[in-house]
Structures are given as structure tokens and as C-alpha cells.
Design a protein around this motif. Structure first.
Motif, short mmCIF file in Angstrom:
data_model
loop_
_atom_site.label_atom_id
_atom_site.label_comp_id
_atom_site.label_asym_id
_atom_site.label_seq_id
_atom_site.Cartn_x
_atom_site.Cartn_y
_atom_site.Cartn_z
N ASP A 109 5.50 7.78 10.59
CA ASP A 109 4.08 7.94 10.85
C ASP A 109 3.75 7.55 12.29
O ASP A 109 3.37 6.41 12.58
N PRO A 113 7.80 5.18 6.11
CA PRO A 113 6.63 4.74 6.87
C PRO A 113 6.83 4.77 8.37
O PRO A 113 5.87 4.92 9.13
N ASN A 159 1.90 12.73 10.28
CA ASN A 159 0.83 11.96 9.65
C ASN A 159 1.09 11.90 8.14
O ASN A 159 0.94 12.89 7.43
N LEU A 160 1.51 10.72 7.67
CA LEU A 160 1.85 10.58 6.26
C LEU A 160 0.63 10.52 5.36
O LEU A 160 0.72 10.81 4.17
N ARG A 161 -0.51 10.15 5.91
CA ARG A 161 -1.73 10.06 5.09
C ARG A 161 -2.23 11.45 4.73
O ARG A 161 -2.63 11.71 3.60
N THR A 162 -2.21 12.34 5.72
CA THR A 162 -2.69 13.71 5.48
C THR A 162 -1.57 14.67 5.14
O THR A 162 -1.81 15.82 4.82
N LYS A 163 -0.32 14.19 5.23
CA LYS A 163 0.87 15.02 5.01
C LYS A 163 0.86 16.24 5.94
O LYS A 163 1.11 17.37 5.52
N ARG A 171 7.12 9.58 -0.44
CA ARG A 171 6.06 9.44 0.55
C ARG A 171 6.53 9.71 1.97
O ARG A 171 5.72 9.94 2.86
N SER A 231 0.84 -1.19 0.00
CA SER A 231 0.00 0.00 0.00
C SER A 231 0.88 1.24 0.00
O SER A 231 2.06 1.19 0.37
N GLN A 232 0.33 2.36 -0.42
CA GLN A 232 1.09 3.61 -0.50
C GLN A 232 1.70 4.01 0.83
O GLN A 232 2.75 4.65 0.88
N ASN A 233 1.03 3.65 1.92
CA ASN A 233 1.51 4.05 3.25
C ASN A 233 2.64 3.16 3.76
O ASN A 233 3.13 3.37 4.88
N GLN A 234 3.06 2.18 2.96
CA GLN A 234 4.13 1.28 3.37
C GLN A 234 5.40 1.45 2.55
O GLN A 234 6.33 0.68 2.70
#
Length: 259
Positions: A150, A147, A178-182, A144, A43-46
Motif C-alpha cells: 500500500d 500491507p 491502494n489496498l483500501r480501494t483495491k 487482502r 485492522s483489515q488494512n494490516q
């Protein structure tokens, strides 16, 4: 009349044969695609970095401390290999990555040229290990951030000096990445702070790092040191287990993961 009829029959025969061959070719191509068991991308978050062609014909995923995955179903490229070497061109943020397995080699170049607003132009070379030539691809890639970033991190040191938790009646300085919301947010010792994150290789930019305006006497001096470091980016980050070091030209902050 007979000649015309004969010609029509021949033409129809060619047409049916062509259609049959076309159908057979398409079925064979589809069978190849179905039989090719493509490696699944994380996944993008990894991942630290990902890239793709504009039409999504190929996909790239990179974990800087682990694997590089490159897949192109149409060309039956299904590569997964360990990263053997990463170099950064001196004086420029040009990244070169070499990855390999027993059968194939991939070289990745991440340029400083921008694409799709926040991306970087990438060039990829793929070839079998026993051949000198291979295939070249280009597209747009995105950093990104590691990981491992995060999480929520508490400050333990400013430069070499340990902070004294007893000095902070409310809470010690701590930040969430927070890597999802940057987003970068948290408490700097006196005020709440927040900012948007952008990444490059082992670097983060907090643009801008805003804060509330409360004054807290001695705590404000400690907070100002922290904010001065974070605001003079790029912030180079180093992760060592549960410890994170954020460093700029103004000094460095050591943090630990909050349990």
C-alpha cells in the motif's frame, strides 16, 4: 380439591426452580464471556488474509510474515501464535498454514473453492499441544494483499535493464497500489493507467489494466514493455525492504518506494 392445590404448588415450585437454574446458567455463561479477555485483531488494512464464520462466531487474522490470530468467544478460544510454516500445493493455489504457541496449535487450509464472490473457502483446526484431537471450523476468507504494498512505487528496472530518468520529460513510470480501494493506478511513462486489484498468496491480478491512448515515440516502446508484463498476470510480487518486484511470464519490473 386439596390434591389439585398441592399439585399446583409442586408444579409452581418446579417452574421457579427451573427458571432460577436457567438464570444462574445464563449468568455463569455471561460471566465467562466477560472474564475472557479476547485478543484484539489488527485492522483489515494490516493483515494479508482474514476470515470469519457466516454468523461471525469466530474470526481469523493472518500476517504471512508474522502472527495468526484465531478467536471464538463462545468456545473460549483465544489463540495468537507465530506462523511456523506456509506451503502452497503444486499446481493449485491451495494454501496450508501452521501456527503455534506454547499451549495451542492452529492449522489453516485455504482452498481454491470460491465463496461470497471474491472469497476462498477455509478450514481451520484448533487443538491444545498436548492433545491429538481438537475442533474444526469452516468459513469464508479473503486475501487482502501484503500491507507493505500500500504505497506509491517508481520503476527502476525493466528486467535487468535500468531505466534512464533523463528520457522522461514529464515523470518516470510510477504506480500507486491502494489496498483500501483495491485499485492499481499511475503513469506508465506516456499514459495514465488504472485497474482493479484482486489478490491471492503473493499474487495480484489487475483486471483489467486500462490506459489512455497518447503516443510518445520512444517512450511508448518502454511503456509497452511495462504494460505487457503487467497485463500477463497473475503478477507475482516480492517485497524486499523498499524494493518491489512484479513478475509475470513476460518478464519483471523492479520498483522502489517513492519518498
Amino acid at each position: 380439591m386439596k390434591k389439585i392445590k398441592l399439585l399446583s404448588i409442586i408444579t409452581l415450585g418446579f417452574t421457579l426452580t427451573a427458571c432460577g437454574n436457567s438464570k444462574e446458567t445464563n449468568e455463569n455463561n455471561n460471566a465467562k464471556s466477560e472474564n475472557l479477555d479476547m485478543i484484539e485483531h489488527p485492522s483489515q488494512n494490516q493483515v494479508d488474509f482474514l476470515a470469519h464464520e457466516a454468523d461471525s462466531s469466530w474470526q481469523l487474522s493472518v500476517q504471512f510474515d508474522g502472527d495468526l490470530i484465531f478467536t471464538h468467544p463462545e468456545k473460549e478460544i483465544n489463540f495468537k501464535g507465530k506462523i511456523d510454516n506456509i506451503t502452497v500445493a503444486q499446481g493449485a493455489d491451495v494454501l496450508n498454514i501452521f501456527a503455534s504457541n506454547k499451549k495451542e496449535i492452529v492449522r489453516l487450509n485455504v482452498d481454491i473453492v470460491s465463496c461470497n464472490q471474491t472469497g476462498k473457502r477455509v478450514n481451520i483446526m484448533h487443538r491444545p499441544v498436548d492433545k491429538k484431537n481438537g475442533d474444526d471450523f469452516s468459513g469464508c476468507g479473503f486475501y487482502r494483499g501484503s500491507p507493505q504494498l500500500d504505497d506509491i512505487w517508481a520503476v527502476t528496472h525493466i528486467d535487468k535493464e535500468a531505466i534512464n530518468p533523463a528520457k522522461f520529460p514529464k515523470d518516470i513510470p510510477h504506480f500507486e497500489i491502494n489496498l483500501r480501494t483495491k485499485q492499481f493506478s499511475g503513469f506508465a511513462g506516456c499514459n495514465q493507467v488504472n485497474g482493479s486489484l484482486r489478490f491471492e498468496y503473493n499474487k495480484m491480478y489487475i483486471e483489467p489494466l486500462a490506459s489512455t491512448k497518447k503516443y510518445c515515440a520512444d517512450l511508448s516502446e518502454i511503456e509497452n514493455k511495462i504494460l505487457k508484463i503487467l497485463r500477463n498476470g497473475p503478477v507475482i510480487y516480492t517485497i524486499k525492504g523498499t524494493k518491489l518486484i512484479l513478475e509475470t511470464t513476460e518478464g519483471y519490473i523492479t520498483l522502489k518506494k517513492v519518498d
